[in-house]
Design an enzyme around this catalytic site. Structure first.
Site, PDB file in Angstrom:
ATOM      1  N   GLY A 112       0.832  -1.208   0.000  1.00  0.00           N
ATOM      2  CA  GLY A 112       0.000   0.000   0.000  1.00  0.00           C
ATOM      3  C   GLY A 112       0.857   1.244   0.000  1.00  0.00           C
ATOM      4  O   GLY A 112       2.046   1.181  -0.315  1.00  0.00           O
ATOM      5  N   ASN A 113       0.270   2.370   0.323  1.00  0.00           N
ATOM      6  CA  ASN A 113       1.044   3.607   0.440  1.00  0.00           C
ATOM      7  C   ASN A 113       0.405   4.499   1.508  1.00  0.00           C
ATOM      8  O   ASN A 113      -0.601   4.133   2.104  1.00  0.00           O
ATOM      9  CB  ASN A 113       1.156   4.314  -0.922  1.00  0.00           C
ATOM     10  CG  ASN A 113      -0.202   4.681  -1.470  1.00  0.00           C
ATOM     11  OD1 ASN A 113      -0.942   5.440  -0.871  1.00  0.00           O
ATOM     12  ND2 ASN A 113      -0.539   4.106  -2.619  1.00  0.00           N
ATOM     13  N   ARG A 114       1.017   5.666   1.724  1.00  0.00           N
ATOM     14  CA  ARG A 114       0.621   6.507   2.873  1.00  0.00           C
ATOM     15  C   ARG A 114      -0.578   7.420   2.614  1.00  0.00           C
ATOM     16  O   ARG A 114      -0.920   8.234   3.459  1.00  0.00           O
ATOM     17  CB  ARG A 114       1.798   7.406   3.273  1.00  0.00           C
ATOM     18  CG  ARG A 114       3.014   6.658   3.735  1.00  0.00           C
ATOM     19  CD  ARG A 114       4.121   7.653   4.071  1.00  0.00           C
ATOM     20  NE  ARG A 114       5.418   7.026   4.043  1.00  0.00           N
ATOM     21  CZ  ARG A 114       5.893   6.286   5.035  1.00  0.00           C
ATOM     22  NH1 ARG A 114       5.179   6.084   6.109  1.00  0.00           N
ATOM     23  NH2 ARG A 114       7.079   5.719   4.926  1.00  0.00           N
ATOM     24  N   ALA A 181      -3.951   7.695  -4.953  1.00  0.00           N
ATOM     25  CA  ALA A 181      -2.563   7.237  -5.050  1.00  0.00           C
ATOM     26  C   ALA A 181      -2.615   5.733  -5.320  1.00  0.00           C
ATOM     27  O   ALA A 181      -2.517   4.914  -4.400  1.00  0.00           O
ATOM     28  CB  ALA A 181      -1.827   7.536  -3.761  1.00  0.00           C
TER      29      ALA A 181
END
Ligand code: CTP
Length: 304
Positions: A112-114, A181
Site C-alpha cells: 500500500g502507500n501513505r 494514489a
C-alpha cells in the site's frame, strides 16, 4: 453540569446533522491557542465543517487575544455567503477518486502507500457544495470522513477495482478528478493462505496495475474534462507536463513531496496546476479544504 448537558446536546445535533455545519467557537486565550485545539479545528475543517474564526479582543477572563466569538454581523455574513454560494456546478455529474489502494500478497499482508484520501474527499465535498452530483471512489483509508449528502461513495480495495469502478462510472460524468494514489504494481500471484517464514528471503514477482487515469484519457469525449494529479519528488514540472500529455488530461495538479506541509497525511497542501495550453498556476500552502476550492475553480473554467 449545565455545560455537560449543553455539550451532549451539541454533539447529538452535530452527529445527526445531514446539512452543512458551521461553528463559531468562543473560549479563553490559552485554549484558543493550544495546539490540540488548533489540530481539532483543522480536523473539523477537513470533515467539511465551516469554522467561523475567533475574533481578537478582550475575553471574559480579562485576558486580551484570540478567543472571542465572532461578532453577530460576521456570523450573519458567513451564513449569507453560504446560502448565496454559487451553485455553479448544478446538473453536473463528477467522478472523483481518492485514497490509496491495497494490493494483497496473502490474506494478511498487502502492498500500500501513505495516502489518506483527505485531498480527494475535500474535492468531492467542495464539488457537492457547489451543486454537483459526485461519485466518489474511495480506496482503503482508515481516516473517518464526513461526506456532503450529494457525494455517493463506493469503497474499493485494489487498483483493479479502482479501475473497474471508475471506467464504469466515467461515461455518465461530465468530468473526473483522479487524486487517488493508486499502487503501480501488484503481486503476480496471491496466496489463499498466510505465507510462512520458512526461508530467510521472500521473492515477490510484481506486475503493473492498470492505469485508470490513462484509460479515462483514452475514453474521454470532447465534452468531458479530465484532471489528474502528479506526485513528484524531482523534475516536478517536467514530469507533470509529460503526464498531462501522455494521459491526455485537461489539467494536472502537481504535488511536490519536497514542499513542507504538502502531500500524504497533512491537513495542508501546496499545489501547482498546469493546463493543456501550458499555463502554470502556483498556489501557496493552504488547508486541503481551501486547495479543493482552487481545484474546483480551475475545473469550472474548463467544464462546458
Ligand atoms: N494513476 C492511475 N492509475 C495508476 C497510477 C496512477 O489512475 N495505476 C493516476 C493517479 O490517480 C494520478 C496520476 O495517475 O492522478 C499520476 O499518478 P502518479 O503516481 O503521480 O504517476 P504514475 O502514473 O504512477 O507515473 P510515475 O510512476 O511515472 O510517477
Amino acid at each position: 453540569m449545565a455545560n455537560g448537558i449543553c455539550d451532549n446536546l451539541l454533539l447529538a445535533t452535530y452527529f445527526s446533522a445531514k446539512n452543512q455545519v458551521a461553528i463559531a467557537p468562543a473560549m479563553d486565550l490559552d485554549m484558543a491557542e493550544h495546539p490540540s485545539l488548533l489540530r481539532n479545528i483543522s480536523q473539523l475543517e477537513n470533515d467539511g465543517v465551516q469554522v467561523i474564526p475567533f475574533a481578537h479582543g478582550e475575553l471574559a477572563s480579562g485576558l486580551v487575544g484570540n478567543g472571542r466569538m465572532a461578532e453577530p454581523e460576521i456570523i450573519h455574513s458567513f451564513i449569507e455567503d453560504y446560502f448565496s454560494a454559487t451553485k455553479d456546478l448544478q446538473k453536473k455529474k463528477i467522478l472523483v477518486n481518492a485514497g490509496p489502494t491495497h494490493e494483497p500478497i496473502d490474506p494478511v499482508r498487502y502492498i500500500g502507500n501513505r495516502s489518506t484520501g483527505k485531498m480527494g474527499v475535500a474535492i468531492a465535498n467542495e464539488l457537492a457544495k457547489r451543486g454537483a452530483d459526485v461519485a466518489l471512489v474511495l480506496g482503503p483509508t482508515s481516516t473517518a470522513f464526513q461526506f456532503h449528502n450529494h457525494v455517493s461513495v463506493t469503497r474499493v480495495q485494489t487498483a483493479q477495482e479502482m479501475r473497474d469502478t471508475c471506467v464504469a462510472l466515467f461515461p455518465s460524468c461530465n468530468a473526473a478528478i483522479l487524486s487517488a494514489a493508486v499502487a503501480d504494481f501488484t503481486p503476480k500471484t496471491k496466496t489463499d493462505t498466510k505465507i510462512k517464514k520458512t526461508s530467510n528471503t521472500l521473492d515477490l514477482e510484481l506486475v503493473k496495475t492498470p492505469d485508470t487515469l490513462a484509460e479515462l484519457g483514452q475514453l474521454k469525449t470532447e465534452s468531458q474534462v479530465l484532471i489528474g494529479f502528479a506526485l513528484e519528488t524531482d523534475n516536478e514540472l517536467e514530469n507533470a507536463k509529460s503526464k498531462l500529455e501522455r494521459k491526455k488530461l485537461d489539467l494536472i495538479v502537481l504535488n511536490s513531496l519536497s514542499d513542507a506541509g504538502a502531500g500524504f497525511g497533512h491537513n495542508t497542501n501546496k499545489i501547482t496546476t498546469i493546463d493543456k495550453t501550458g499555463e502554470i498556476c502556483t498556489f501557496g500552502l493552504k488547508s486541503k479544504t481551501q486547495v479543493a476550492v482552487d481545484i474546483v475553480n480551475k475545473l469550472k473554467t474548463l467544464i462546458k
